[in-house]
Scaffold this motif. Structure first.
Motif, short mmCIF file in Angstrom:
data_model
loop_
_atom_site.label_atom_id
_atom_site.label_comp_id
_atom_site.label_asym_id
_atom_site.label_seq_id
_atom_site.Cartn_x
_atom_site.Cartn_y
_atom_site.Cartn_z
N GLY A 48 0.80 -1.21 0.00
CA GLY A 48 0.00 0.00 0.00
C GLY A 48 0.84 1.27 0.00
O GLY A 48 2.00 1.26 0.41
N ASP A 49 0.23 2.33 -0.49
CA ASP A 49 0.86 3.65 -0.44
C ASP A 49 0.20 4.45 0.68
O ASP A 49 -1.02 4.42 0.82
CB ASP A 49 0.68 4.38 -1.77
N GLU A 59 4.96 13.36 3.69
CA GLU A 59 5.76 12.46 2.87
C GLU A 59 4.88 11.32 2.40
O GLU A 59 3.94 10.92 3.10
CB GLU A 59 6.93 11.89 3.67
N SER A 60 5.20 10.79 1.22
CA SER A 60 4.47 9.61 0.77
C SER A 60 5.43 8.42 0.76
O SER A 60 6.61 8.56 0.43
CB SER A 60 3.87 9.85 -0.62
N SER A 78 10.48 5.47 0.49
CA SER A 78 10.02 6.85 0.44
C SER A 78 9.74 7.22 -1.01
O SER A 78 10.60 7.05 -1.88
CB SER A 78 11.09 7.77 1.03
N LEU A 79 8.54 7.72 -1.27
CA LEU A 79 8.14 7.98 -2.67
C LEU A 79 8.41 9.42 -3.12
O LEU A 79 8.22 9.76 -4.26
CB LEU A 79 6.65 7.68 -2.86
N ALA B 201 12.70 5.80 7.60
CA ALA B 201 12.77 6.10 6.17
C ALA B 201 12.65 7.60 5.91
O ALA B 201 12.99 8.10 4.86
CB ALA B 201 11.67 5.37 5.42
N GLY B 202 12.15 8.32 6.90
CA GLY B 202 11.97 9.75 6.73
C GLY B 202 13.18 10.59 7.08
O GLY B 202 13.14 11.80 6.94
N PHE B 203 14.28 9.97 7.51
CA PHE B 203 15.45 10.75 7.90
C PHE B 203 15.93 11.66 6.78
O PHE B 203 15.92 11.30 5.62
CB PHE B 203 16.62 9.84 8.28
#
Lengths: 326, 207
Positions: A48-49, A59-60, A78-79, B201-203
């Protein structure tokens, strides 16, 4: 009549009483939905996104989760911006930053694939939270049930979950702070569940050539462990958090060690990291989204409390640590 | 690529196109076309690996001096033939050629230095454990392209992702807290409200 009452009080009450005490509202339908969500996130195969909102930043990301007889595998990408990736399997937790060409490999903790963990001790959990079933809603064109978990004090965040009625997957979640503001939010915009013969293929790791810097935080030898330094004490954690585990690891490429103590109240968690002071910091508070940290310098060591809890909790936890030479 | 782009793109291969003079005349009259042409020129420089070694901090003075000289010469010359005007326009073009290269070089230098620093500061790791061919290349680039009097044209690299809000910025602290968060996420077995790896993953990529 008197004999009947006597029988009830002597035989049945000891059996019924614990049930009457521990069964209340908490273990009701709201808890059942959270349990269903936990099982679904752990056992189903899905891709899923979702969007991830934190500090006014959006962030997506895409998550793929797969489970078979060999275990679980999860890939998070991370998209937007740099295509950062986190890949987890039975052995490794691998983080990839393609632009800066860095790969960090750490040991994964088995059986921790799901973001959800339901504590055995529901009665203890009820001391800290109230669970409410708010009713139905709709997310990503799917029917969901909304559960609100309300904290009973200032030491923890509240949570809201939007749970897919059909399959139990979490479609949306919010972390809510002491001012009743949402500090982090995740919401799926599309989600596909793979069932029966339909196979979810999680691509293997992207090609990583010599140009990448590999930073390995473990040798692959999971049996290599170190005894925790018992000179570091924490007698009373704030807000009823209890110590769940203690680890001591060697910092790669160094003779130094870092000790980690994990605390939980059953839903939220925080860790204390203790290592010899290497950075020129005086300590203090830090935050990133819903995560707070507090650094304290003690006995030439940095004591850092970190977790998805309010700032006051990490501060009090760090200040509760003491050093008593053995 | 449009026909116009095709005409303007000759700096990519460094050979004037047919009717180059006509094209240049068209460019002179349109500032947007000038910018577009300069971009092609910069791309051409990069593709041909013609980046200069360093940025001369006196460069802007030279540019201003040259512009003043051009302006004075125009003022003293009442009528300028078309060809001469075309030649003047080449100022913006031939003259800006090294400038464009320098701009690209400076940007590359800034990025390489900013990328190099966090790698060197990795939490407590000795250099031996993290050295790779790419790092050596970056190190060489950083050493070659940054000189004592060099200044970056653009010092701002847009951050991507999340960063820690700190009371006081200490070198290495962002990375240290990130590594703590990775381990906390991995070793704590609680609900955490959402998909906890999303935080990892957001770093911020520059950390």
């Amino acid at each position: 009549m008197g004999r009947k009452l006597n029988f009830l009080s002597k035989r049945l009450l000891p059996i019924l009483l614990p049930t009457l005490i521990s069964a209340p509202v908490f273990a009701g339908p709201a808890m059942e939905w959270v349990q269903k969500m936990s099982d679904a996130m752990r056992n189903l195969n899905y891709r899923g996104d979702f969007v991830y909102l934190h500090e006014n930043q959006l962030e997506s990301m895409r998550i793929s989760h797969y489970r078979d007889v060999h275990g679980e595998k999860e890939r998070l990408i991370s998209l937007n911006g740099e295509a950062r990736e986190v890949i987890r399997d039975n052995q490794n937790l691998t983080c990839i930053w393609p632009s800066s060409r860095k790969v960090v490999i750490d040991m994964s903790r088995k059986n921790n694939f799901s973001p959800i963990f339901i504590p055995e001790d529901i009665v203890r959990l009820e001391k800290f939270y109230e669970m409410k079933l708010l009713g139905k809603d709709r997310v990503a064109d799917m029917s969901v049930m909304v559960v609100h978990i309300v904290p009973r004090d200032k030491f923890r965040y509240g949570m809201k979950f939007w749970i897919n009625e059909q399959n139990g997957l979490m479609m949306k979640s919010s972390l809510i702070n002491e001012d009743n503001k949402v500090v982090e939010e995740v919401m799926f915009t599309s989600l596909k569940v793979y069932e029966g013969d339909e196979k979810l293929v999680i691509d293997t790791m992207p090609p990583i050539d010599d140009s990448f810097t590999m930073i390995r935080f473990h040798s692959g030898d999971s049996s290599k462990s170190f005894d925790a330094d018992r000179s570091w004490k924490l007698e009373q954690a704030p807000g009823g958090f209890w110590r769940d585990s203690v680890f001591k690891r060697q910092i790669p490429g160094s003779e130094q060690f870092v000790q980690q103590m994990v605390f939980t109240d059953g839903l939220a968690s925080l860790s204390v990291f203790i290592e010899r002071q290497t950075l020129d910091t005086k300590g203090g508070s830090s935050s990133m989204g819903a995560v707070n940290a507090y650094i304290r310098i003690l006995n030439n060591h940095s004591v850092t409390a970190i977790g998805e809890v309010p700032a006051i909790t990490v501060r009090q936890l760090a200040e509760s640590v003491s050093y008593q030479a053995q | 690529m449009t026909d116009l782009d095709d005409k303007l793109a000759f700096p990519l291969d460094d050979h004037p196109a047919e009717n180059a003079d006509e094209n240049l005349d068209e460019v002179i009259g349109d500032v947007n076309l000038q910018y577009r042409m300069r971009r092609y020129q910069m791309i051409g420089e990069v593709m041909r690996h013609e980046l200069p070694d360093a940025i001369d901090t006196e460069f802007h003075s030279n540019v201003m001096q040259r512009i003043r000289a051009e302006a004075e010469s125009q003022n003293t010359t009442p009528s300028v033939p078309d060809n001469a005007q075309s030649a003047n326009s080449i100022l913006s073009w031939a003259w800006l050629k090294p400038f464009a290269g320098l701009a690209v070089a400076a940007s590359v230098a800034v990025v390489t230095v900013l990328l190099w620093q966090p790698i060197k500061q990795e939490s407590g790791l000795s250099d031996d454990s993290v050295v790779s061919a790419e790092q050596l290349k970056i190190q060489q680039l950083a050493g070659q392209q940054i000189q004592a009097n060099a200044v970056p044209v653009s010092t701002k690299v847009q951050p991507v992702g999340m960063r820690w809000k700190l009371e006081s910025e200490t070198p290495g602290l962002q990375q240290k807290l990130n590594s703590y968060l990775v381990n906390h996420t991995e070793y704590s077995s609680s609900m955490q409200g959402l998909i906890p790896q999303a935080r990892v993953a957001g770093f911020d990529t520059q950390q």
